[in-house]
Design a protein around this motif. Structure first.
Motif, PDB file in Angstrom:
ATOM      1  N   UNK A 181       0.826  -1.211   0.000  1.00 56.95           N
ATOM      2  CA  UNK A 181       0.000   0.000   0.000  1.00 56.95           C
ATOM      3  C   UNK A 181       0.858   1.258   0.000  1.00 56.95           C
ATOM      4  N   UNK A 182       1.971   1.228   0.709  1.00 53.24           N
ATOM      5  CA  UNK A 182       2.855   2.395   0.768  1.00 53.24           C
ATOM      6  C   UNK A 182       3.524   2.647  -0.573  1.00 53.24           C
ATOM      7  N   UNK A 183       3.834   1.583  -1.303  1.00 56.01           N
ATOM      8  CA  UNK A 183       4.462   1.726  -2.612  1.00 56.01           C
ATOM      9  C   UNK A 183       3.446   1.968  -3.717  1.00 56.01           C
ATOM     10  N   UNK A 184       2.173   1.799  -3.404  1.00 54.04           N
ATOM     11  CA  UNK A 184       1.080   1.974  -4.355  1.00 54.04           C
ATOM     12  C   UNK A 184       1.265   1.099  -5.582  1.00 54.04           C
ATOM     13  N   UNK A 185       1.691  -0.135  -5.321  1.00 52.09           N
ATOM     14  CA  UNK A 185       1.840  -1.120  -6.392  1.00 52.09           C
ATOM     15  C   UNK A 185       1.172  -2.418  -5.950  1.00 52.09           C
ATOM     16  N   UNK A 186       0.921  -3.298  -6.913  1.00 50.43           N
ATOM     17  CA  UNK A 186       0.278  -4.560  -6.589  1.00 50.43           C
ATOM     18  C   UNK A 186       1.241  -5.545  -5.954  1.00 50.43           C
ATOM     19  N   UNK A 187       2.513  -5.394  -6.179  1.00 49.11           N
ATOM     20  CA  UNK A 187       3.503  -6.314  -5.614  1.00 49.11           C
ATOM     21  C   UNK A 187       4.499  -5.548  -4.755  1.00 49.11           C
ATOM     22  N   UNK A 188       4.896  -6.194  -3.642  1.00 53.85           N
ATOM     23  CA  UNK A 188       5.933  -5.618  -2.769  1.00 53.85           C
ATOM     24  C   UNK A 188       7.235  -6.339  -3.090  1.00 53.85           C
ATOM     25  N   UNK A 189       7.839  -5.989  -4.212  1.00 54.96           N
ATOM     26  CA  UNK A 189       9.034  -6.687  -4.681  1.00 54.96           C
ATOM     27  C   UNK A 189      10.241  -6.337  -3.821  1.00 54.96           C
ATOM     28  N   UNK A 190      11.066  -7.380  -3.558  1.00 52.88           N
ATOM     29  CA  UNK A 190      12.345  -7.145  -2.906  1.00 52.88           C
ATOM     30  C   UNK A 190      12.302  -7.060  -1.394  1.00 52.88           C
ATOM     31  N   UNK A 191      11.136  -7.071  -0.790  1.00 57.53           N
ATOM     32  CA  UNK A 191      11.089  -6.979   0.670  1.00 57.53           C
ATOM     33  C   UNK A 191      11.463  -8.329   1.269  1.00 57.53           C
ATOM     34  N   UNK A 192      12.134  -8.271   2.410  1.00 58.36           N
ATOM     35  CA  UNK A 192      12.571  -9.513   3.046  1.00 58.36           C
ATOM     36  C   UNK A 192      12.465  -9.438   4.555  1.00 58.36           C
ATOM     37  N   UNK A 193      12.210 -10.567   5.157  1.00 58.24           N
ATOM     38  CA  UNK A 193      12.111 -10.647   6.605  1.00 58.24           C
ATOM     39  C   UNK A 193      12.234 -12.110   7.024  1.00 58.24           C
ATOM     40  N   UNK A 194      12.731 -12.344   8.233  1.00 64.81           N
ATOM     41  CA  UNK A 194      12.851 -13.684   8.775  1.00 64.81           C
ATOM     42  C   UNK A 194      12.603 -13.616  10.271  1.00 64.81           C
ATOM     43  N   UNK A 195      11.871 -14.597  10.800  1.00 62.86           N
ATOM     44  CA  UNK A 195      11.512 -14.597  12.218  1.00 62.86           C
ATOM     45  C   UNK A 195      11.608 -16.000  12.788  1.00 62.86           C
ATOM     46  N   UNK A 196      11.776 -16.051  14.096  1.00 66.07           N
ATOM     47  CA  UNK A 196      11.780 -17.326  14.818  1.00 66.07           C
ATOM     48  C   UNK A 196      11.093 -17.126  16.157  1.00 66.07           C
ATOM     49  N   UNK A 197      10.308 -18.098  16.533  1.00 63.62           N
ATOM     50  CA  UNK A 197       9.691 -18.092  17.863  1.00 63.62           C
ATOM     51  C   UNK A 197      10.033 -19.400  18.559  1.00 63.62           C
ATOM     52  N   UNK A 198      10.507 -19.286  19.799  1.00 63.85           N
ATOM     53  CA  UNK A 198      10.842 -20.442  20.626  1.00 63.85           C
ATOM     54  C   UNK A 198       9.795 -20.531  21.725  1.00 63.85           C
ATOM     55  N   UNK A 199       9.091 -21.664  21.790  1.00 70.89           N
ATOM     56  CA  UNK A 199       8.013 -21.861  22.752  1.00 70.89           C
ATOM     57  C   UNK A 199       8.478 -22.839  23.814  1.00 70.89           C
TER      58      UNK A 199
END
Length: 322
Positions: A181-199
């Protein structure tokens, strides 16, 4: 005197007369009555025999039905006991100690650095760790969603263990939607993220998107999240999400997986594209496996990527289980 002698002869004669009578009764065995026939019940008519058999079958059916009902009740009670046993919490001394460290190298082009997140939450007796590395566009979008829809609500333990993957997936989709929405495009190309949860030191939930990756080290081997490669049946049920890999995955789609933290689970690498552009997964594991301090291991891995002239954001976070 003569009277006494006469009486004696009379007694002897009577004795002799009695003896043959007893012998005759004993010797006449053929004339002995058949007690079995005398004591046996008379034969019932056919209709009475049939009704007696039907009554016996009816009683047998009733007993069998009662036995099945009792078995069903016992089975249900036993099932509840087993279910409760699955939720028993391990003693603290059986849980692995969780330690972590992270490092970032500033970009050559002066771009913003990646976003790091390390958060510990206690919900009743359940210990939760949330770790994350995201590019500047994603920022804290994932962690904010997890905070609002999980930590602040303080749900029950069964909900956390059962719905954590679904919540993690929704957090990533929400963050990606905001970038789009911020880029006003249909695709968010190039964005990256990684997460881990330890329970509770027992379960590990991982998610990655873009060229950011989560790699698990088990017995010195690098395992990538998201592969459908078949595993040995001796592995845990959720190991189908992971595989030992020597090739870099090119998919940038969102992938979420989970597995049990076992005795052979050594550490996890959460790293940006700047790490994986210049080294393979197994190579990264080999470089830091013998470094016990996770902070020193993260710094060493990031510096190595910088020395290899990586041009993307270089950031990594190491989670170790001791």
């Amino acid at each position: 005197m003569m009277c006494k002698i006469k009486n004696m002869f009379v007694q002897v004669d009577s004795y002799k007369n009695n003896v043959p009578s007893r012998v005759s009764r004993c010797s006449a065995s053929a004339a002995r009555p058949d007690f079995k026939k005398q004591n046996s019940k008379p034969n019932l008519p056919n209709n009475q025999n049939l009704s007696g058999k039907l009554m016996g079958l009816k009683d047998l059916h009733l007993k069998f039905k009662q036995g099945l009902q009792l078995r069903r009740i016992l089975k249900i009670n036993t099932g509840f006991k087993k279910k409760e046993a699955n939720f028993t919490k391990k003693p603290s001394w059986m849980m692995p100690a969780v330690s972590h460290g992270h490092h970032v190298v500033e970009g050559y082009d002066g771009s913003d650095c990646d976003y790091f997140r390390v958060q510990r939450e206690q919900i009743e007796e359940l210990e939760l760790w949330l770790f994350g590395v995201s590019d500047p566009r994603i920022g804290d979008g994932v962690t904010k969603y997890m905070q609002a829809h999980l930590f602040d609500k303080k749900p029950k333990e069964s909900y956390i263990k059962g719905k954590i993957q679904e919540t993690m997936k929704k957090a990533y989709l929400s963050a990606k939607s905001k970038v789009r929405d911020a880029q006003e495009t249909e695709e968010a190309n190039g964005v990256g993220s990684v997460s881990a949860m330890v329970i509770d030191g027992e379960k590990l939930v991982l998610a990655n998107m873009g060229n950011y990756r989560a790699i698990v080290c088990r017995e010195g081997l690098a395992y990538e999240i998201g592969s459908r490669h078949k595993q040995s049946p001796k592995r845990s049920w959720s190991s189908r999400f992971f595989r030992a890999s020597n090739k870099q995955s090119k998919s940038s789609d969102l992938v979420v997986g989970a597995e049990k933290i076992e005795n052979d689970t050594e550490f996890v690498i959460l790293a940006s594209s700047g790490i994986w552009e210049v080294m393979k997964y197994q190579e990264a594991v080999n470089l830091i496996r013998n470094i016990e301090d996770p902070q020193a291991a993260a710094k060493y891995l990031a510096k190595e990527a910088s020395n290899r002239l990586s041009r993307s954001n270089i950031s990594c976070l190491i989670i170790r289980f001791d």
